[in-house]
Scaffold this motif. Structure first.
Motif, mmCIF file in Angstrom:
data_model
loop_
_atom_site.group_PDB
_atom_site.id
_atom_site.type_symbol
_atom_site.label_atom_id
_atom_site.label_comp_id
_atom_site.label_asym_id
_atom_site.label_seq_id
_atom_site.Cartn_x
_atom_site.Cartn_y
_atom_site.Cartn_z
ATOM 1 N N GLY A 132 123.178 29.427 13.013
ATOM 2 C CA GLY A 132 121.949 29.415 13.801
ATOM 3 C C GLY A 132 121.987 28.593 15.063
ATOM 4 O O GLY A 132 120.968 28.041 15.479
ATOM 5 N N LYS A 134 121.716 27.726 18.765
ATOM 6 C CA LYS A 134 121.022 28.336 19.900
ATOM 7 C C LYS A 134 121.803 28.203 21.195
ATOM 8 O O LYS A 134 121.410 28.773 22.211
ATOM 9 N N THR A 177 115.684 26.015 10.209
ATOM 10 C CA THR A 177 114.312 26.488 10.011
ATOM 11 C C THR A 177 113.981 27.723 10.856
ATOM 12 O O THR A 177 113.151 28.537 10.461
ATOM 13 N N HIS A 178 114.645 27.870 11.996
ATOM 14 C CA HIS A 178 114.306 28.987 12.875
ATOM 15 C C HIS A 178 115.008 30.289 12.506
ATOM 16 O O HIS A 178 114.631 31.351 13.001
ATOM 17 N N SER A 179 116.015 30.242 11.641
ATOM 18 C CA SER A 179 116.853 31.427 11.415
ATOM 19 C C SER A 179 116.097 32.582 10.758
ATOM 20 O O SER A 179 116.194 33.735 11.192
ATOM 21 N N LYS A 180 115.347 32.277 9.700
ATOM 22 C CA LYS A 180 114.644 33.351 8.999
ATOM 23 C C LYS A 180 113.582 33.974 9.894
ATOM 24 O O LYS A 180 113.408 35.202 9.908
ATOM 25 N N LYS A 181 112.878 33.148 10.652
ATOM 26 C CA LYS A 181 111.865 33.681 11.578
ATOM 27 C C LYS A 181 112.531 34.549 12.647
ATOM 28 O O LYS A 181 111.994 35.588 13.040
ATOM 29 N N PHE A 182 113.702 34.115 13.101
ATOM 30 C CA PHE A 182 114.406 34.871 14.134
ATOM 31 C C PHE A 182 114.729 36.288 13.649
ATOM 32 O O PHE A 182 114.481 37.269 14.371
ATOM 33 N N ASP A 185 111.517 38.378 13.252
ATOM 34 C CA ASP A 185 111.006 38.791 14.565
ATOM 35 C C ASP A 185 111.850 39.904 15.159
ATOM 36 O O ASP A 185 111.327 40.825 15.806
ATOM 37 N N ASN A 227 120.444 20.909 17.334
ATOM 38 C CA ASN A 227 119.281 21.780 17.532
ATOM 39 C C ASN A 227 118.027 20.972 17.847
ATOM 40 O O ASN A 227 117.220 21.363 18.706
ATOM 41 N N GLU A 228 117.871 19.830 17.174
ATOM 42 C CA GLU A 228 116.712 18.970 17.440
ATOM 43 C C GLU A 228 116.780 18.409 18.855
ATOM 44 O O GLU A 228 115.768 18.365 19.570
ATOM 45 N N GLU A 231 115.847 21.101 21.349
ATOM 46 C CA GLU A 231 114.406 21.353 21.383
ATOM 47 C C GLU A 231 113.683 20.275 22.176
ATOM 48 O O GLU A 231 112.765 20.559 22.943
#
Length: 249
Positions: A132, A134, A177-182, A185, A227-228, A231
């Protein structure tokens, strides 16, 4: 070995280097011993798809012997390839799963001794989601795979990816945390070609942002905090842009 950062691997030269590796391995071992390598990451993308132009190294799953290490080094020296041009460092990351070998598929055999396999599409997506990153090609690679399979009329489904996640990692608990939402989407949008372009641009911008940060604060970023940090950098840039825009002219 050379460490020329300009060296890159493409669909065209990938097989050339693997063929030469097989020749070196056979020269050192003869024909009695064979080896198996599973291409993952960018190398697997190059072998199976047409949307990625290059990668900077060849990530693999393999049991490295002293003979294989020698063969890798000999090929690297001969073609002036960077140190670690073919490596199994991935096996020390969270994206590795010992179950990967069960979900690989045959690619090619070179010199009757080097058997090359790659990862099946939905499992490659699961690996990219587990990483994941970015600032790499993880997210655009996912969209590229979905797009090519859709064009071929063999679309990858949510259920296939869910099964791959379970088989490799036992679920989503260790994923960013963003992978499943990605991925949700992406399926909801469905317009993979447009999404690919926007995600690819964002990845390049993120990479440049981190390069500038690392130059200013060397050795701060790690795999666990990158990743943090990214962001926070994006947020601070956004906040400063708003503040600048809000100042009276």
């Amino acid at each position: 070995m050379s460490s020329d950062p300009a060296s890159v691997f493409t669909k065209e030269n990938l097989d050339i280097y693997l063929r030469e590796l097989a020749k070196e391995f056979r020269k050192l071992n003869g024909t009695a011993i064979s080896a198996e390598i599973i291409l993952i990451g960018g190398a697997a993308i190059l072998a199976n798809y047409g949307f990625r132009e290059m990668t900077t190294d060849i990530d693999v799953v393999m049991q490295t012997s002293s003979t294989m290490r020698s063969a890798i080094n000999h090929v690297g020296d001969r073609f002036h390839l960077p140190n670690g041009w073919l490596n199994s460092d991935f096996m020390r990351t969270g994206s590795y799963s010992p179950n990967l070998r069960f979900y690989s598929k045959y690619y090619r055999t070179f010199s009757h001794v080097l058997h090359i396999r790659t990862i099946s599409a939905e499992y490659l997506i699961a690996m990219k989601l587990r990483s994941g990153r970015k600032y790499k090609n993880d997210l655009s690679d996912i969209i590229g795979i979905l797009a090519e399979h859709k064009k071929q009329g063999i679309s990858i489904t949510r259920e296939q990816i869910e099964t791959a996640v379970q088989n490799l990692y036992g679920g989503w608990s260790e994923f960013p945390t963003h992978s499943k939402k990605f991925i949700e989407d992406a399926f909801t949008t469905g317009n993979y070609e447009a999404v690919y372009q926007s995600v690819n641009i964002e990845e390049q911008q993120s990479k440049e942002t981190l390069i500038h940060f690392d130059q200013k604060y060397p050795k701060v970023t790690t795999e666990s905090n990158v990743n943090e940090i990214l962001e926070q950098l994006k947020k601070s840039h956004f906040d400063s842009t708003i503040e600048t825009a809000a100042k009276p002219q």
